[in-house]
Design an enzyme around this catalytic site. Structure first.
Site, PDB file in Angstrom:
ATOM      1  N   HIS A 171      -3.187   2.600  -5.869  1.00 21.58           N
ATOM      2  CA  HIS A 171      -3.726   1.354  -5.325  1.00 21.58           C
ATOM      3  C   HIS A 171      -4.013   0.343  -6.432  1.00 21.58           C
ATOM      4  O   HIS A 171      -4.066  -0.870  -6.169  1.00 21.58           O
ATOM      5  CB  HIS A 171      -4.996   1.640  -4.525  1.00 21.58           C
ATOM      6  N   ARG A 214      -1.458  -2.309  -6.629  1.00 22.26           N
ATOM      7  CA  ARG A 214      -1.650  -3.404  -5.663  1.00 22.26           C
ATOM      8  C   ARG A 214      -2.618  -4.441  -6.240  1.00 22.26           C
ATOM      9  O   ARG A 214      -2.383  -5.647  -6.134  1.00 22.26           O
ATOM     10  CB  ARG A 214      -2.181  -2.827  -4.353  1.00 22.26           C
ATOM     11  N   TYR A 246     -10.523 -11.430  -6.190  1.00 16.85           N
ATOM     12  CA  TYR A 246      -9.648 -11.758  -7.318  1.00 16.85           C
ATOM     13  C   TYR A 246      -9.888 -13.174  -7.848  1.00 16.85           C
ATOM     14  O   TYR A 246      -9.304 -13.557  -8.858  1.00 16.85           O
ATOM     15  CB  TYR A 246      -8.174 -11.645  -6.895  1.00 16.85           C
ATOM     16  N   LYS A 257      -2.220  -1.949   8.349  1.00 16.85           N
ATOM     17  CA  LYS A 257      -3.681  -1.908   8.354  1.00 16.85           C
ATOM     18  C   LYS A 257      -4.269  -3.053   9.170  1.00 16.85           C
ATOM     19  O   LYS A 257      -5.267  -2.883   9.873  1.00 16.85           O
ATOM     20  CB  LYS A 257      -4.213  -1.960   6.916  1.00 16.85           C
ATOM     21  N   ARG A 270       0.847  -1.187   0.000  1.00 13.80           N
ATOM     22  CA  ARG A 270       0.000   0.000   0.000  1.00 13.80           C
ATOM     23  C   ARG A 270       0.891   1.248   0.000  1.00 13.80           C
ATOM     24  O   ARG A 270       2.071   1.183   0.341  1.00 13.80           O
ATOM     25  CB  ARG A 270      -0.908   0.017   1.231  1.00 13.80           C
ATOM     26  N   HIS A 285      -4.183  -9.311   4.002  1.00 15.72           N
ATOM     27  CA  HIS A 285      -5.620  -9.218   4.271  1.00 15.72           C
ATOM     28  C   HIS A 285      -5.961  -9.996   5.532  1.00 15.72           C
ATOM     29  O   HIS A 285      -5.584 -11.163   5.672  1.00 15.72           O
ATOM     30  CB  HIS A 285      -6.434  -9.787   3.102  1.00 15.72           C
TER      31      HIS A 285
END
Length: 341
Positions: free
Chosen positions: A289, A292, A324, A231, A201, A315
């Site tokens: 982004h 990414r 995805y 994050k 990120r 994640h």
């Protein structure tokens, strides 16, 4: 001691909470995913507040929304990433402009619903939902602390937004056009290549230090440090491919300290330079982004399993990575279609 830090062991790690005993009353307050040190800091501050002001709900009638924001932001800074704290501040300050500095007890579900409709007249449903989620989280925290009897935002529903199941990503030709448009801007080229080869990120790129890069083991580590929190709140390792290893080796040969940032770039200036390069390349609807998304998309199309991609992206929930998954099916279908017998 009226405030004790306790924890529970869960599958995803240890969860901390405060056990508060004061004036013959007892209350448990969940702290969520914080470190042991952060839990102790929050406990010490809570104990000081008890000694100075007494039990929290004894003062809720006079507590203004401004007073509440001050307390809540202290909690956010201690437990959340810098980017999340920025959004928390924006969301609550936007709400404060709408309602004014009213007593916390006067904030009702109807008032928050009016705020939702007010936002919808100015921004998209998606942007409105971002503000509402952070406001809901803040009001839930207020209820947990005993500052309100219940959360007035609990019954406010988010706007229905069609889910985007097909993320925009760059194909090989678009990546080359972007690199050509960057030209001799070495710093931007390095940022773009780092993002395309690691899926980092923007904040992770900006806060990456040389101490996070191990050229011998061919890996870089994304981790928490003072002033920066990932994050997910967790560290992760990302292998370096041959091209990235060569780029970082050449950069390090120029001389650097372990605590120096790998790329000295400004958050906002970086975004401006990238948008300019994207325009010159004739690429619309992309941001940093998007790189990414491109990293993840090309991994899936190359046959990487969804769990590995989840780990590389950092994640917390695999359902986020599943956006995805359609690429794997589409790519396999296209491959089978090449059969001629």
């Amino acid at each position: 001691m009226p405030v004790t830090v306790r924890w529970k062991e869960r599958k995803k790690g240890r969860t901390y909470f405060l056990d508060i005993v004061h004036d013959g009353r007892r209350k448990r307050v969940s702290l969520g995913a914080v470190s042991s040190r952060q839990a102790r800091e929050i406990a010490a501050k809570t104990e000081r507040e008890l000694l100075l002001h007494g039990w929290p709900d004894a003062k809720t009638g006079s507590m203004t929304f401004s007073d509440f924001m001050s307390q809540y932001f202290d909690y956010c800074v201690a437990t959340k990433s810098s980017s999340t704290v920025k959004t928390d501040r924006y969301a609550l300050q936007t709400f404060a402009k709408f309602v004014g500095n009213v007593p916390l007890a006067e904030i009702t579900t109807d008032r928050i619903e009016e705020f939702r409709l007010h936002l919808l007249r100015k921004v998209t449903p998606t942007s409105t939902n971002v503000v509402l989620r952070h406001l809901k989280s803040a009001m839930s925290w207020a209820a947990q602390r005993g500052l309100t009897s219940t959360s007035p935002a609990a019954k406010v529903k988010l706007n229905r937004v069609p889910r985007n199941t097909h993320m925009r990503f760059l194909d090989d030709g678009e990546i080359q056009r972007l690199r050509d448009a960057i030209g001799d801007d070495t710093q931007l080229r390095r940022v773009v290549d780092l993002a395309l080869w690691t899926g980092l990120r923007r904040n992770e790129i900006i806060n990456l230090q040389w101490s996070d890069v191990d050229l011998n083991r061919k890996v870089l580590i994304v981790r928490n440090r003072e002033g920066f929190r990932t994050k997910s709140g967790k560290s992760r390792s990302i292998p370096l491919n041959v091209s990235l290893l060569q780029m970082l080796t050449e950069m390090k040969a120029l001389g650097c300290r372990p605590d120096e940032r790998v790329l000295t770039v400004n958050y906002w200036t970086l975004g401006q330079h990238f948008r300019s390069a994207a325009r010159h390349a004739g690429l619309s609807g992309i941001t940093l982004h998007t790189l990414r998304h491109s990293f993840a998309s090309h991994l899936i199309m190359a046959g990487a399993d969804i769990r590995s991609v989840q780990e590389l992206l950092g994640h917390h929930d695999i359902s986020v990575t599943m956006i995805y998954s359609h690429l794997s099916r589409d790519h396999l279908t296209a491959t089978v279609e090449k059969l001629t017998y």
